[in-house]
Enzyme design. Structure first.
Site, PDB file in Angstrom:
ATOM      1  N   CYS A  99      64.164  21.678  45.316  1.00  0.00           N
ATOM      2  CA  CYS A  99      65.494  21.488  44.733  1.00  0.00           C
ATOM      3  C   CYS A  99      66.573  21.281  45.810  1.00  0.00           C
ATOM      4  O   CYS A  99      66.648  22.021  46.783  1.00  0.00           O
ATOM      5  CB  CYS A  99      65.932  22.656  43.858  1.00  0.00           C
ATOM      6  SG  CYS A  99      64.837  22.980  42.496  1.00  0.00           S
TER       7      CYS A  99
ATOM      8  N   ARG B 272      63.722  16.892  48.643  1.00  0.00           N
ATOM      9  CA  ARG B 272      63.502  18.305  48.331  1.00  0.00           C
ATOM     10  C   ARG B 272      62.917  18.517  46.938  1.00  0.00           C
ATOM     11  O   ARG B 272      62.465  19.609  46.603  1.00  0.00           O
ATOM     12  CB  ARG B 272      64.817  19.074  48.429  1.00  0.00           C
ATOM     13  CG  ARG B 272      65.483  18.971  49.768  1.00  0.00           C
ATOM     14  CD  ARG B 272      66.752  19.772  49.773  1.00  0.00           C
ATOM     15  NE  ARG B 272      66.453  21.188  49.756  1.00  0.00           N
ATOM     16  CZ  ARG B 272      66.297  21.931  50.834  1.00  0.00           C
ATOM     17  NH1 ARG B 272      66.435  21.390  52.027  1.00  0.00           N
ATOM     18  NH2 ARG B 272      66.024  23.207  50.744  1.00  0.00           N
TER      19      ARG B 272
ATOM     20  N   TRP C 255      62.872  20.351  41.701  1.00  0.00           N
ATOM     21  CA  TRP C 255      61.413  20.506  41.781  1.00  0.00           C
ATOM     22  C   TRP C 255      61.102  21.666  40.851  1.00  0.00           C
ATOM     23  O   TRP C 255      61.485  22.801  41.103  1.00  0.00           O
ATOM     24  CB  TRP C 255      60.989  20.828  43.215  1.00  0.00           C
ATOM     25  CG  TRP C 255      59.508  20.908  43.390  1.00  0.00           C
ATOM     26  CD1 TRP C 255      58.663  19.864  43.623  1.00  0.00           C
ATOM     27  CD2 TRP C 255      58.693  22.085  43.356  1.00  0.00           C
ATOM     28  NE1 TRP C 255      57.373  20.320  43.735  1.00  0.00           N
ATOM     29  CE2 TRP C 255      57.351  21.686  43.570  1.00  0.00           C
ATOM     30  CE3 TRP C 255      58.945  23.441  43.150  1.00  0.00           C
ATOM     31  CZ2 TRP C 255      56.285  22.575  43.600  1.00  0.00           C
ATOM     32  CZ3 TRP C 255      57.875  24.335  43.179  1.00  0.00           C
ATOM     33  CH2 TRP C 255      56.569  23.899  43.400  1.00  0.00           C
TER      34      TRP C 255
ATOM     35  N   ASN D  51      68.834  26.550  43.663  1.00  0.00           N
ATOM     36  CA  ASN D  51      67.542  26.350  44.328  1.00  0.00           C
ATOM     37  C   ASN D  51      66.947  27.729  44.551  1.00  0.00           C
ATOM     38  O   ASN D  51      67.630  28.594  45.112  1.00  0.00           O
ATOM     39  CB  ASN D  51      67.759  25.639  45.665  1.00  0.00           C
ATOM     40  CG  ASN D  51      66.499  25.616  46.510  1.00  0.00           C
ATOM     41  OD1 ASN D  51      65.388  25.610  45.984  1.00  0.00           O
ATOM     42  ND2 ASN D  51      66.659  25.608  47.824  1.00  0.00           N
ATOM     43  N   GLY D  52      65.734  27.957  44.103  1.00  0.00           N
ATOM     44  CA  GLY D  52      65.111  29.263  44.342  1.00  0.00           C
ATOM     45  C   GLY D  52      64.335  29.741  43.132  1.00  0.00           C
ATOM     46  O   GLY D  52      64.073  28.966  42.204  1.00  0.00           O
TER      47      GLY D  52
ATOM     48  N   GLU E 264      43.414  17.564  58.206  1.00  0.00           N
ATOM     49  CA  GLU E 264      44.708  16.888  58.082  1.00  0.00           C
ATOM     50  C   GLU E 264      44.544  15.502  57.437  1.00  0.00           C
ATOM     51  O   GLU E 264      45.352  15.103  56.598  1.00  0.00           O
ATOM     52  CB  GLU E 264      45.367  16.784  59.471  1.00  0.00           C
ATOM     53  CG  GLU E 264      46.693  16.071  59.539  1.00  0.00           C
ATOM     54  CD  GLU E 264      47.808  16.669  58.684  1.00  0.00           C
ATOM     55  OE1 GLU E 264      47.630  17.747  58.120  1.00  0.00           O
ATOM     56  OE2 GLU E 264      48.846  16.004  58.556  1.00  0.00           O
TER      57      GLU E 264
ATOM     58  N   LYS F  68      46.338  14.429  53.982  1.00  0.00           N
ATOM     59  CA  LYS F  68      47.217  13.256  53.868  1.00  0.00           C
ATOM     60  C   LYS F  68      46.770  12.389  52.706  1.00  0.00           C
ATOM     61  O   LYS F  68      47.577  11.944  51.899  1.00  0.00           O
ATOM     62  CB  LYS F  68      47.193  12.390  55.147  1.00  0.00           C
ATOM     63  CG  LYS F  68      47.933  12.857  56.348  1.00  0.00           C
ATOM     64  CD  LYS F  68      49.420  12.988  56.215  1.00  0.00           C
ATOM     65  CE  LYS F  68      49.800  14.305  55.596  1.00  0.00           C
ATOM     66  NZ  LYS F  68      50.219  15.360  56.505  1.00  0.00           N
TER      67      LYS F  68
ATOM     68  N   GLU G 239      47.309  14.157  49.134  1.00  0.00           N
ATOM     69  CA  GLU G 239      48.667  14.415  48.654  1.00  0.00           C
ATOM     70  C   GLU G 239      49.418  13.146  48.264  1.00  0.00           C
ATOM     71  O   GLU G 239      50.296  13.197  47.410  1.00  0.00           O
ATOM     72  CB  GLU G 239      49.481  15.260  49.633  1.00  0.00           C
ATOM     73  CG  GLU G 239      49.930  14.584  50.901  1.00  0.00           C
ATOM     74  CD  GLU G 239      50.756  15.518  51.798  1.00  0.00           C
ATOM     75  OE1 GLU G 239      51.569  16.287  51.290  1.00  0.00           O
ATOM     76  OE2 GLU G 239      50.580  15.440  53.023  1.00  0.00           O
TER      77      GLU G 239
ATOM     78  N   HIS H 168      25.732  23.190  54.512  1.00  0.00           N
ATOM     79  CA  HIS H 168      25.745  24.431  53.739  1.00  0.00           C
ATOM     80  C   HIS H 168      26.407  24.239  52.380  1.00  0.00           C
ATOM     81  O   HIS H 168      26.823  25.206  51.752  1.00  0.00           O
ATOM     82  CB  HIS H 168      26.443  25.538  54.530  1.00  0.00           C
ATOM     83  CG  HIS H 168      25.771  25.813  55.835  1.00  0.00           C
ATOM     84  ND1 HIS H 168      24.567  26.488  55.916  1.00  0.00           N
ATOM     85  CD2 HIS H 168      26.090  25.442  57.100  1.00  0.00           C
ATOM     86  CE1 HIS H 168      24.186  26.547  57.192  1.00  0.00           C
ATOM     87  NE2 HIS H 168      25.091  25.912  57.926  1.00  0.00           N
TER      88      HIS H 168
ATOM     89  N   LYS I 238      59.339  18.235  49.853  1.00  0.00           N
ATOM     90  CA  LYS I 238      59.219  18.321  51.307  1.00  0.00           C
ATOM     91  C   LYS I 238      59.306  19.746  51.806  1.00  0.00           C
ATOM     92  O   LYS I 238      58.558  20.162  52.677  1.00  0.00           O
ATOM     93  CB  LYS I 238      60.346  17.478  51.926  1.00  0.00           C
ATOM     94  CG  LYS I 238      60.359  17.477  53.427  1.00  0.00           C
ATOM     95  CD  LYS I 238      59.208  16.670  53.961  1.00  0.00           C
ATOM     96  CE  LYS I 238      59.160  16.652  55.468  1.00  0.00           C
ATOM     97  NZ  LYS I 238      57.795  16.299  55.930  1.00  0.00           N
TER      98      LYS I 238
HETATM   99  O1  M6R Z   1      58.011  22.652  56.763  1.00  0.00           O
HETATM  100  P1  M6R Z   1      56.644  23.228  57.013  1.00  0.00           P
HETATM  101  O2  M6R Z   1      55.993  22.684  58.210  1.00  0.00           O
HETATM  102  O3  M6R Z   1      56.674  24.737  57.027  1.00  0.00           O
HETATM  103  O4  M6R Z   1      55.812  22.780  55.751  1.00  0.00           O
HETATM  104  C1  M6R Z   1      54.506  23.205  55.531  1.00  0.00           C
HETATM  105  C2  M6R Z   1      53.838  22.421  54.433  1.00  0.00           C
HETATM  106  O5  M6R Z   1      54.526  22.580  53.238  1.00  0.00           O
HETATM  107  C3  M6R Z   1      53.743  20.925  54.758  1.00  0.00           C
HETATM  108  O6  M6R Z   1      53.132  20.701  55.976  1.00  0.00           O
HETATM  109  C4  M6R Z   1      52.963  20.196  53.646  1.00  0.00           C
HETATM  110  O7  M6R Z   1      51.635  20.598  53.644  1.00  0.00           O
HETATM  111  C5  M6R Z   1      53.083  18.678  53.826  1.00  0.00           C
HETATM  112  N1  M6R Z   1      53.363  18.046  52.578  1.00  0.00           N
HETATM  113  C6  M6R Z   1      51.862  18.060  54.382  1.00  0.00           C
HETATM  114  O8  M6R Z   1      51.998  16.687  54.548  1.00  0.00           O
END
Ligand code: M6R
Length: 608
Positions: A2, A27, A74, A100-101, A481, A485, A488, A504, A603
């Site tokens: 948010c 956000r 969000w 926000n929260g 990673e 990527k 998501e 395993h 984000k």
């Molecule tokens: O701002 P941060 O690095 O603490 O965020 C952590 C995760 O929320 C962030 O890396 C998230 O996994 C991304 N969407 C990955 O691309």
């Protein structure tokens, strides 16, 4: 999670609010809305869906006013539909609120308020705040906010306006980010600096647990008990161009391509006169660093993956036992931590709720916290004992890219620094590492030139239902990673695994339709990884391998290869992830998905 904004001044209020919301859209983007006060009338425009739909609505049904607030959501409680969209109103539609929260005790508060006759229109947790304010509205908006916040548990930042007090915006924050700014003629509030960058040169970081009253030429900050809080202003450190897409179709692509420059800047700042400079804010003395017997890194998502690389290199260079924990696990597991343990938080945003909670858990136990953080003056920056700036510049794309490689390079420098302090890294070895790191920006440039080859691979596999990503050693994190990527932004089921662990369980997934991304640059585990690739081939899986240029053996075992330049093993996670970022990007765009606004994500994850 948010974005909230508010503005009072002589500019066109809806345009200012919309402009700010566009910059805070990363956000959250489930729904959005604004409320403005105009001639004793509270006018609300809100829509479920993207911000562009709100803009369309305002074009169709224009509004104007003297002050206003806005929100991009969000969803946590309640579907993204109109009644749950902020701004939220009190029963008499005289007070409007954006939040926000998360309000953890909202159900009991709602029961109390309903018993007093308040009518709730949404399923949100936030709506209790506007009714609590309404309960005390006779005492004036500021006092009503003070009485309301005392009843709330959870974390929140909010802004509220009231028809009968239309010379002010009142805001409050507790464990959620909020900044404000003011000049003689106008004032604004926003979740972060990007919301005000086009209007103000200076911002005020609103202290935690305080209430702000903003008006034209006026800003007063008090704590929840009503005592005045002194504040300072700081320069806005980002420019509009830093948070614009420029000529790129997406922020994610822009940020992937920014990596050579970002990495070059970090290497140049960290190596001064052949010595490592971790920055002025490290604030933990060499004596203290020498005494560390254990490091616990806690972080989320991509930053957690960077932490995994950190573990390998800190243990390798400094011989310090290092653990890496997911913050949401660390905060509740009552970890055994002694006084020689250093806690590290890694966070791009500096506002990730679980990572902040992990940091506070450590502080309660009187442990030192050294954090790697990208957004300066964020909560993690402010609450840590020492800071190493990630220096990636603003990252807007929800899928983190440049922050990841920047985090790894900074961890690399930290590991070397600790290694020198503890006598495990010689000057000659340091020179070798410097030379490896200095080559990285140019090597990343070379990999980016393979963009069209990677896109061609994406075209072949964009309709695959599942993907497996395998890596070992330092590149186990690269596999995780790469899978994160892809899933998501493309919504493809992608699993990252340590290749040695494949037999395993995950090996059962492999058949002739399964693309298996194998990260196998030259390294100490090269042969082992090659055997794992053969195991994939023996099950008719389709290996797509990231290899060191010229590696014929892995090429021979793979269906497709993406070559990266010859490099030191320890920098290979930085190089090997670049093709995986591009692969995910192209697969998602080929599927015509909204790369910068992937579904259900935001984000900055400021709620637990
Ligand atoms: O701002 P941060 O690095 O603490 O965020 C952590 C995760 O929320 C962030 O890396 C998230 O996994 C991304 N969407 C990955 O691309």
């Amino acid at each position: 999670m948010c974005g909230i904004v508010g503005y009072i001044g002589s500019r066109d209020v809806p345009s200012v609010l919309l402009g700010s919301l566009w910059r805070l859209e990363y956000r959250g983007y489930d729904s959005s809305g604004i409320a403005v006060i105009s001639n004793s009338e509270l006018i609300v425009r809100k829509v479920p869906g993207k911000l562009s739909e709100l803009e369309e609505l305002i074009k169709r049904k224009p509004v104007s006013g003297e002050l206003g607030i806005g929100h991009t959501r969000w969803a946590t409680h309640g579907l993204p539909q109109e009644n749950n969209t902020h701004p939220l109103l009190d029963c008499n539609e005289e007070i409007a609120l954006v939040v926000n929260g998360i309000i953890e005790n909202y159900l009991s508060l709602k029961d109390e308020l309903e018993a007093k006759g308040h009518i709730f229109r949404s399923l949100t947790d936030s709506e209790v705040i506007v009714h609590l304010i309404e309960e005390h509205a006779g005492k004036g908006l500021t006092e009503a906010v003070r009485l309301a916040v005392k009843k709330l548990t959870g974390n929140f930042a909010f802004a509220v306006i009231k028809i009968s007090e239309r010379n002010k915006i009142v805001c409050a924050r507790h464990d959620a980010p909020l900044i404000c700014c003011y000049s003689e003629k106008e004032a604004a509030v926003a979740s972060d600096m990007s919301g005000v960058v086009s209007i103000f040169d200076e911002v005020i970081d609103i202290p935690n647990d305080s209430i702000v009253v903003l008006g034209r030429g006026k800003c007063s900050i008090t704590n929840f008990q009503g005592r005045e809080v002194k504040f300072t202003r700081r320069k806005v450190t980002i420019a509009v161009k830093d948070i614009d897409k420029g000529h790129y179709p997406h922020f994610m692509l822009k940020e992937i391509y920014e990596q050579p420059k970002v990495l070059h800047n970090i290497v140049s700042e960290r190596i001064i006169d052949s010595r490592i400079q971790l920055g002025e804010e490290l604030s933990i003395s060499e004596e203290e660093l020498k005494k560390i017997s254990r490091i616990v890194i806690q972080a989320c998502g991509t930053s957690w993956h960077a932490g995994l690389v950190g573990k390998y290199i800190i243990e390798k260079f400094a011989r310090i036992h290092t653990e890496v924990d997911i913050s949401s696990e660390f905060r509740y597991r009552d970890a055994v931590l002694d006084s020689d343990t250093l806690i590290m938080a890694i966070s791009q945003s500096g506002e990730t709720a679980d990572t902040i909670a992990g940091l506070r858990e450590a502080k309660v136990k009187f442990l030192k916290v050294l954090s790697l953080v990208n957004v300066l003056q964020s909560s993690i920056h402010r609450e840590s004992d020492g800071i190493i700036g990630i220096m990636a510049g603003p990252e807007i794309g929800v899928a983190s890219t440049k922050a990841y490689t920047a985090e790894i390079v900074n961890l690399y420098f930290l590991a070397l620094h600790l290694g020198i302090l503890r006598g495990f890294v010689s000057r000659a070895q340091l020179k070798e590492h410097f030379s490896a790191l200095m080559k990285v920006p140019e090597q990343v440039e070379q990999i980016l030139k393979l963009d069209s080859d990677i896109k061609a691979i994406a075209e072949i596999f964009c309709n695959s239902r599942d993907f497996l990503f395998l890596g070992r050693g330092l590149n186990y994190a690269t596999a995780l990673e790469g899978a994160l990527k892809l899933k998501e932004i493309s919504y493809i089921n992608a699993t990252g695994y340590a290749a040695g662990e494949m037999k395993h369980g995950p090996i059962a997934l492999i058949d002739h339709k399964m693309p298996v991304v194998c990260v196998n640059p030259r390294s100490s585990v090269y042969e082992k990884m090659l055997s794992n690739i053969q195991e994939v081939v023996a099950r008719k899986g389709i290996p797509i391998s990231v290899v060191t240029k010229g590696d014929r053996r892995t090429k021979g075992a793979s269906k497709h290869v993406i070559p990266i330049p010859e490099c030191h093993e320890c920098v290979s996670p930085i190089l090997a992830v670049i093709p995986l970022q591009l692969l995910a990007y192209h697969i998602a765009t080929l599927k015509e998905l909204d790369v910068d606004r992937p579904r259900n994500l935001a984000k900055s994850v400021t709620v637990e």
